[in-house]
Design an enzyme around this catalytic site. Sequence first.
Site, PDB file in Angstrom:
ATOM      1  N   SER A 235      -2.506  -2.250  -3.445  1.00  0.00           N
ATOM      2  CA  SER A 235      -0.414  -2.473  -2.734  1.00  0.00           C
ATOM      3  C   SER A 235      -0.008  -3.660  -2.615  1.00  0.00           C
ATOM      4  O   SER A 235       0.965  -4.193  -2.277  1.00  0.00           O
ATOM      5  CB  SER A 235      -1.715  -2.117  -0.669  1.00  0.00           C
ATOM      6  OG  SER A 235      -1.523  -1.061  -0.356  1.00  0.00           O
TER       7      SER A 235
ATOM      8  N   SER B 281       2.159  -1.829   5.088  1.00  0.00           N
ATOM      9  CA  SER B 281       1.693  -1.561   3.828  1.00  0.00           C
ATOM     10  C   SER B 281       2.070   0.493   3.841  1.00  0.00           C
ATOM     11  O   SER B 281       0.696   0.560   2.743  1.00  0.00           O
ATOM     12  CB  SER B 281       0.412  -2.005   3.256  1.00  0.00           C
ATOM     13  OG  SER B 281       0.365  -1.704   2.014  1.00  0.00           O
TER      14      SER B 281
ATOM     15  N   LYS C  65       3.695  -3.181  -3.887  1.00  0.00           N
ATOM     16  CA  LYS C  65       4.504  -3.312  -3.005  1.00  0.00           C
ATOM     17  C   LYS C  65       5.390  -4.607  -3.005  1.00  0.00           C
ATOM     18  O   LYS C  65       7.078  -4.596  -2.362  1.00  0.00           O
ATOM     19  CB  LYS C  65       4.372  -2.812  -1.515  1.00  0.00           C
ATOM     20  CG  LYS C  65       3.651  -1.413  -1.534  1.00  0.00           C
ATOM     21  CD  LYS C  65       3.165  -0.901  -0.313  1.00  0.00           C
ATOM     22  CE  LYS C  65       2.674  -0.148  -0.445  1.00  0.00           C
ATOM     23  NZ  LYS C  65       0.672   0.425  -0.022  1.00  0.00           N
TER      24      LYS C  65
END
Length: 386
Positions: A61, A121, A64
Amino acid sequence: MKKMSLVSLLIAFVISLMALPPQTFAAKQEEKTAKSSILIERDTGRVLAGENMEEQLPPASMTKIMTMLLIMEEIEAGKLRYDEKVRASEYAASMGGSQIFLEPGEEMTVKDLLKGVAVASGNDASVALAEKIAGTEDGFVQKMNEKARELGLTHTKFQNATGLPAEDHYSTAKDMALMARALLGHEEITEFTSIYEDYLRKDSDDPFWLVNTNKLVKFYPGVDGLKTGFTREARYCLTATAKKDGMRVIAVVMGAESPKQRNNEVSQLLDYGFNQYTVKQLYKQDQTVAKLEMLKARDKDVPVVTAAPVSLLVKKGENLGELSTKIVYKPELSLPLKAGEQVGVLEVKADGKRISTTPLIMKEDVPKASYWLLIKRSFDDVVKFR
């Protein structure tokens, strides 16, 4: 007899520990498990520490960070507003993993969706914003890879906007640090990434509690971002940033074996940076350093500003010597000039040796002067010197 034997064994064990060299015991206590790491100073981009920093690994993640960078660019360009509502598609709502549980057709503001990305997230929030910006997630991924090339990230490739497992989706600790540095150029992002807990859908019957996946935001003084990551393949990852005494550093750890180990290793990197270095800031970002005067420009004295903070990174106790600055304009500047266009560089020297170079850009558009304005100026000059 058996009791005495056990006591003797314990005593012998303690004595053997005391006999170990201190560094051996310390090494066992601080053993690292991460596959890759890096620490950089934000203003200069200088690498302060790291291991295997260019090894290609799944970023999970932490992907991102690029997603948020493109979102912030859209907001800054006026193409997206914080109060604008985004309608979640069925595809966005179907994202697994970390999510804010968007329903198909649910509308949420850009601000709340960005909060869902930065704090929780949220994969669904990421895809909803990606579709808003580029029409489809695939279109957004194309923009992500274009931006990676623009930033010079030669060991990064994205297949989605979330970091969910995908073949041929990778980055490095070094590239993640440079990505984070670009994101921190939009200082508003830390207003989101520094939130430890908050709520979405506050006014509904079912408010959603957000808790930051980056626990260092709460437990390490000065940490105000940026992004965690975890998949079975990637293990535990974290890109963190902290600011102390005017210095901001960025630490990246990839492939740690546990959340505790990940946080410990990032904390050690941050400690090292703040203990060993200090920053002397000469100019802030967007600070005027000169006024551009071009004979055929419509406006005179248009501000020339720094494209980034101008700072000197100094090892504590080190003496840089006598400092000087010099503006070097591009050899051929032609009108019109656009706001944000680079017109030169600011060189910083220590004892005559160049130690940093920062781009200089126009603060405003500089159009050509009209024919009649040039005639008027010529006439005014004649009158002035009569």
